[in-house]
Structures are given as structure tokens and as C-alpha cells.
Design a protein around this motif. Structure first.
Motif, PDB file in Angstrom:
ATOM      1  N   ASN A  46       0.825  -1.203   0.000  1.00 22.11           N
ATOM      2  CA  ASN A  46       0.000   0.000   0.000  1.00 22.11           C
ATOM      3  C   ASN A  46       0.865   1.263   0.000  1.00 22.11           C
ATOM      4  O   ASN A  46       0.587   2.230  -0.718  1.00 22.11           O
ATOM      5  CB  ASN A  46      -0.920  -0.025   1.225  1.00 22.11           C
ATOM      6  N   GLN A  47       1.945   1.247   0.786  1.00 23.88           N
ATOM      7  CA  GLN A  47       2.833   2.406   0.827  1.00 23.88           C
ATOM      8  C   GLN A  47       3.593   2.577  -0.490  1.00 23.88           C
ATOM      9  O   GLN A  47       3.847   3.707  -0.921  1.00 23.88           O
ATOM     10  CB  GLN A  47       3.800   2.265   2.009  1.00 23.88           C
ATOM     11  N   TYR A  48       3.937   1.465  -1.130  1.00 26.02           N
ATOM     12  CA  TYR A  48       4.609   1.544  -2.427  1.00 26.02           C
ATOM     13  C   TYR A  48       3.671   2.122  -3.487  1.00 26.02           C
ATOM     14  O   TYR A  48       4.086   2.956  -4.312  1.00 26.02           O
ATOM     15  CB  TYR A  48       5.093   0.164  -2.851  1.00 26.02           C
ATOM     16  N   ALA A  49       2.411   1.704  -3.459  1.00 23.93           N
ATOM     17  CA  ALA A  49       1.439   2.239  -4.426  1.00 23.93           C
ATOM     18  C   ALA A  49       1.257   3.746  -4.242  1.00 23.93           C
ATOM     19  O   ALA A  49       1.060   4.474  -5.221  1.00 23.93           O
ATOM     20  CB  ALA A  49       0.102   1.515  -4.272  1.00 23.93           C
ATOM     21  N   GLN A  50       1.341   4.218  -3.010  1.00 22.21           N
ATOM     22  CA  GLN A  50       1.297   5.660  -2.775  1.00 22.21           C
ATOM     23  C   GLN A  50       2.552   6.333  -3.328  1.00 22.21           C
ATOM     24  O   GLN A  50       2.479   7.408  -3.932  1.00 22.21           O
ATOM     25  CB  GLN A  50       1.173   5.942  -1.278  1.00 22.21           C
ATOM     26  N   ALA A  51       3.687   5.695  -3.119  1.00 18.41           N
ATOM     27  CA  ALA A  51       4.955   6.277  -3.576  1.00 18.41           C
ATOM     28  C   ALA A  51       4.999   6.407  -5.093  1.00 18.41           C
ATOM     29  O   ALA A  51       5.567   7.372  -5.625  1.00 18.41           O
ATOM     30  CB  ALA A  51       6.130   5.431  -3.085  1.00 18.41           C
ATOM     31  N   THR A  52       4.404   5.467  -5.796  1.00 19.13           N
ATOM     32  CA  THR A  52       4.417   5.500  -7.263  1.00 19.13           C
ATOM     33  C   THR A  52       3.279   6.324  -7.836  1.00 19.13           C
ATOM     34  O   THR A  52       3.228   6.542  -9.050  1.00 19.13           O
ATOM     35  CB  THR A  52       4.330   4.066  -7.823  1.00 19.13           C
TER      36      THR A  52
END
Length: 545
Positions: A46-52
Motif C-alpha cells: 500500500n505504501q509503495y502504491a502511494q509512492a508510485t
């Protein structure tokens, strides 16, 4: 270069620093190659999807990790850049630990324990995965090491800046990091007061235990005030970071704390009292139904994930419906019954304290990471590392992954530290009494030089206390028994044990060091007094320009 020069080179501290760097970098690079781009569960995905930019930012997880990840991806183009940063921070901290204890006077083999910390199974187990808990732990460790360096190495006070930035990052990653940071803030304050005290060039002719008590009291008050200032600075840093992120991203509020309210209401409030409350019928019925599901599973924690079907939309990390009403329920039905609330929280904490889970994240649990496009690492990594962590360490020494074990070690370190401090205080009192009428040195200087003998007990006390505070800080909030919640205590105690080993092998125990320091102090004072008498100058040597 002749043989004598080669021997001199190999015996030099700089050569050993370079060797320690080599034995740190090579394993770190091998580990990074095996697990790049790092493993991820649903939280990290979830945090990676926010980062991208695939999904909007939210505050379910503190957004600072996603923001840092976005910056790193922008700079490198690599999803694994955060994993590299995580490993790099730990490697730098462990190398500096080795250099520090060696230059402090420990044997070379003891300094090798610094880099060896990276290879311990409880560290390896968490470094494979980009938990925010892991990021927090390595950031705090490097901050602590930088602060310790400023104590022992002159003119390194500028290292306070990156140390404080690392503490702000750690605090931003997990708000309950405040429990771990509190003792570190006191240590920072102690360093600050010590630095200011040492810079003063005035003394006093007063002597005796009365002066000793007053001197200690003033230092204690100054340290308390400075500790509060450090905490304010760190809190302001976290707030400024959040505001900076919010100025660039629309961070959606999710009310994640409702997850804790939900557990407390569901498992501590009897159903008849719940149904008799003024809460909406929809909320009460959903809580009752979910409670039955959780009890069937034998789980009385983490209801949001285990039985409540997550938030209002049914999607992970979506806000719980009726948050205001749930908070009112908590206020009216939970904290108004402190005994049953304490009973419930004690049950969950006991589950966390005496057991553990997720000691290792295997490669075949890649489904959540795959959904957001995170690639899987080397398929040989599990064959190499998993037997070491699970089959050897976890099966043979299961206590290494249990909070009670690290709590026990931290408590033991505090006891030994207290005893060492008592011995040091006895030496200081003896020094003050012996100095009365025999030396012209101000008593504050006698106290300072004797009490500040070169030991690692202040650092050991700080690390052990930080570990204990962090473990018991989970009492009202712990949602499960994941080992990642215990990673910082394990890392802190491991570092403290390295300092203990360094003191033991160099035979620099507190009592011996204070005796040697006192002898040096007496010699300096007597020499200064003799010079003053010879010159006809009867002023205090401290007052002499």
C-alpha cells in the motif's frame, strides 16, 4: 615498503577501520543482491502504491515512508531504492560501532562484533522486508551511534544534526516510537548539559558532600529541561515533515486509531451493555457479528483484519464507518470500566509478550507485492537464509524472537548499570572527601572528571531503557504478536551487549576507571597547586587566565 612499515600499517587504527568497512560492505552487498528489491506485505505494498502515485496518499500509515520512497524512486528509478537505504543505514551503523569500540580501546576481535550484528538471525529476519518498524529501528540505531561518537570524539557536535533528523524520521514512521525515543532524548540532553558544563571555565572553592548534592541537583534540573526541549524539537520536526508532505500531496484522513477503539469495544464490552448503548444499531450489530467470528477463530485482537471485514468500503485501509460513534462508545463503555479494560489489554499484551509470529517473510508470500508491481527477488534467497533464521535460530533458540527475552536482558543490563553507578558514586564521594583541604582544584571539576570516566554505562542504560519503554509502550495498543514490534528492543539490547563486551575485554569497569581518573585528577590538582605556591600565586588554578 619494508617489513617494519608494513607492520606499522597493519597495526594502525586507519587500516583496521578500512578492514571493518570491508567486512561490513561485502555482506551488505551480498544481502542486498539476494533480497533486492525487498519483500513486502499488504502494508508495504500500500505504501509503495502511494509512492508510485497509483493510489492517493493516506494517513493509515504515516506518509513519510511513502514520501521518502517517492523521492528515492525519482532519483534512482528503482523500486528497491528504499530497501538499499534500509540496508545501507544498518551497515553504516554497524561499521561505526566497530570503529567506535576499537578506537575506544577494545580488542580488534571485539570490534568485529559491530559488523557481525548484521548477521544475527533476529536482524536478518527483519531486514529482508521493508517494514516501517525495520526502517524505524535502523534509523534510531544510526542516530544513537552518531550521538555516542559526539561524546567520545572531540569537535564532532555537527553529527547531532543527522542524528536528530534520523530520530525525526523514526518518530514519523511510528508514532509509538516516542517510547523508544524518550530515553534517547534524555541522553541527548545529558550530552548537551555536559558539553555546556565542560565549556565553563569557572569553579568554586566549596567542598564536601553538600556541594556534591547541589551540583548533582543542578545537573538533574538542567537535564530535565533540556530533555523537554529535545522532545519539543523532535515533535516540531515531525509536524513540519507532515505539513511539508501535505503541501505536496492530498493526504486522506482515515482515522486509523479507530482500529484500536474497535478492538477495545469488541472484546472488553459485554454484548448486553453494547446493545443497551446509544450507538447506531448498524454499528452495534456489526460489532456483535464480528466478535462471534473472531471468537470462533480464537483471536481477540486485530478485529479490523480478522473478522470486521475492514472499513466501510470493504477495502484494506479504508476508514471504519461511524468513527465518531465508535469513539463515543470507547469513552462511555471502555475507559469507564478500567478493570475489565486492563484485563483485556493484559490478555493481548501477554499474547504478544510470550509468543511471536512473522519472524521471517518467505518469498512465496509475494501476492500483495505482485499486485502493485513490486518484483520478486532472487529465488535462491530463501534456500540460503530461511534455514538459518527458522530451522536453526527459531527452532533451536525460540526465545531470540520473544519480547520477554529481550525485556529480561534489558532489565539485567539496567541492574548492572545501577550497581556500576553506585560504585561510581562511592568513588566520587571518596574523591570529594579526599580533596577537601588537600588540593586547590574546584570540587565541581573533581566531580566532573571522576563521574565522567570513560565507560559505556550511560549508553547501555539509555539503550536498555529505550528497549523496555518500547516493549511496555505496546500495552494499550499492541494489535498482534509480530516480531517486527520487538525488532528495535532486540537491536538496542544487542548493541548494549556489544558495549558491555567492549568494557569487559578492555577491563575498563567503572570502579577501576574512576580510581584511575581520580588519581589523575589528584596529580593534576597537586601539580597545579605546587606551581601556584612556587610562583606566589594563591588563586584557584581554574581562575588563572
Amino acid at each position: 615498503m619494508n617489513g617494519s612499515q608494513r607492520r606499522g600499517l597493519f597495526a594502525s587504527a586507519a587500516f583496521w577501520d578500512a578492514f571493518l568497512a570491508l567486512v561490513t560492505i561485502v555482506p551488505a552487498l551480498a544481502f542486498t543482491a539476494l533480497f533486492f528489491p525487498g519483500r513486502a506485505n499488504v502494508d508495504i505494498a500500500n505504501q509503495y502504491a502511494q509512492a508510485t502515485g497509483d493510489i492517493p496518499f493516506s494517513d493509515w500509515h504515516p506518509p513519510v515512508m511513502s514520501a521518502v520512497w517517492r523521492v528515492l524512486i525519482g532519483l534512482t528509478g528503482e523500486a528497491g531504492s528504499l530497501f538499499v537505504l534500509q540496508v545501507g543505514i544498518l551497515a553504516l551503523a554497524c561499521w561505526l560501532l566497530g570503529v567506535l569500540v576499537h578506537r575506544w580501546g577494545a580488542p580488534r576481535w571485539v570490534s568485529l562484533v559491530g559488523p557481525a550484528i548484521m548477521a544475527t538471525p533476529w536482524v536478518v529476519s527483519q531486514m529482508t522486508t521493508m517494514w516501517k518498524d525495520t526502517q524505524m529501528a535502523v534509523a534510531i540505531l544510526l542516530a544513537v551511534v552518531l550521538l555516542v561518537i559526539t561524546r567520545f570524539v572531540p569537535k564532532t557536535w555537527l553529527l547531532w544534526i543527522p542524528a536528530l533528523l534520523l530520530l525525526v524520521y523514526a518518530f514519523g514512521l511510528r508514532k509509538n516510537a516516542i517510547f523508544a525515543i524518550l530515553p534517547i532524548a534524555v541522553y541527548v540532553a545529558w550530552l548537551l548539559v555536559k558539553r555546556l558544563r565542560d565549556s565553563r571555565q569557572r569553579g568554586s572553592r566549596q567542598r564536601g558532600s553538600r556541594v556534591l548534592s547541589r551540583f548533582a541537583a543542578k545537573r538533574g534540573l538542567a537535564t530535565t529541561v533540556a530533555s523537554l526541549l529535545v522532545l519539543i524539537v523532535l515533535g516540531a520536526g515531525v509536524k513540519a515533515t507532515d505539513l511539508a508532505i501535505e503541501s505536496q500531496e492530498n493526504v486522506a484522513a482515515t482515522g486509523q486509531i479507530s482500529q484500536i477503539f474497535l478492538d477495545d469495544v469488541m472484546f472488553s464490552v459485554p454484548d448486553d451493555e453494547l446493545q443497551a448503548s446509544d450507538a447506531p444499531a448498524e454499528l452495534k450489530d456489526k460489532i456483535s457479528t464480528a466478535r462471534d467470528k473472531c471468537l470462533e477463530k480464537g483471536e481477540i485482537w486485530d478485529a479490523y483484519w480478522n473478522c470486521y471485514d475492514m472499513g466501510a468500503s470493504g477495502e484494506p485501509f479504508s476508514p471504519i464507518a461511524h468513527q465518531d460513534e465508535l469513539r463515543d462508545l470507547w469513552l462511555s463503555e471502555v475507559i469507564t470500566h478500567p478493570l475489565r479494560y486492563a484485563e483485556y489489554r493484559a490478555a493481548v499484551f501477554s499474547f504478544y509478550f510470550f509468543s511471536s509470529a512473522l519472524e521471517y517473510w518467505p518469498a512465496d508470500w509475494h501476492y500483495d507485492a505482485a499486485k502493485v508491481g513490486l518484483e520478486q527477488g532472487n529465488d535462491k534467497a530463501d534456500y540460503i537464509v530461511k534455514p538459518y533464521v527458522e530451522d536453526f535460530a527459531l527452532d533451536t533458540f525460540p526465545m531470540l524472537f520473544k519480547p520477554w527475552f529481550w525485556t529480561l536482558l534489558a532489565g539485567a543490563l539496567l541492574v548492572f548499570g545501577y550497581r556500576a553507578r553506585r560504585r561510581s558514586s562511592t568513588s566520587v564521594n571518596t574523591a570529594v572527601r579526599a580533596s577537601a583541604g588537600t588540593t586547590s582544584m574546584p570540587v565541581e571539576k573533581v566531580i566532573s572528571k571522576t563521574a565522567d570516566a570513560r565507560t559505556f554505562w550511560p549508553e547501555i542504560t539509555m539503550l536498555a531503557t529505550s528497549a523496555l519503554f518500547y516493549v511496555f509502550g505496546y500495552l494499550p495498543i499492541v494489535p498482534s504478536n509480530h516480531f517486527r514490534y520487538t525488532f528495535w528492543p532486540a537491536l538496542a539490547v544487542t548493541t548494549a551487549l556489544l558495549f558491555v563486551l567492549a568494557m569487559w575485554r578492555t577491563k575498563r569497569g567503572t570502579s577501576r576507571t574512576t580510581r584511575e581518573t581520580w588519581r589523575t585528577t589528584r596529580e593534576e590538582a597537586d601539580s597545579a597547586g605546587a606551581e601556584a605556591m612556587d610562583s606566589g600565586d594563591t588563586r584557584d588554578p581554574e581562575d588563572t587566565p
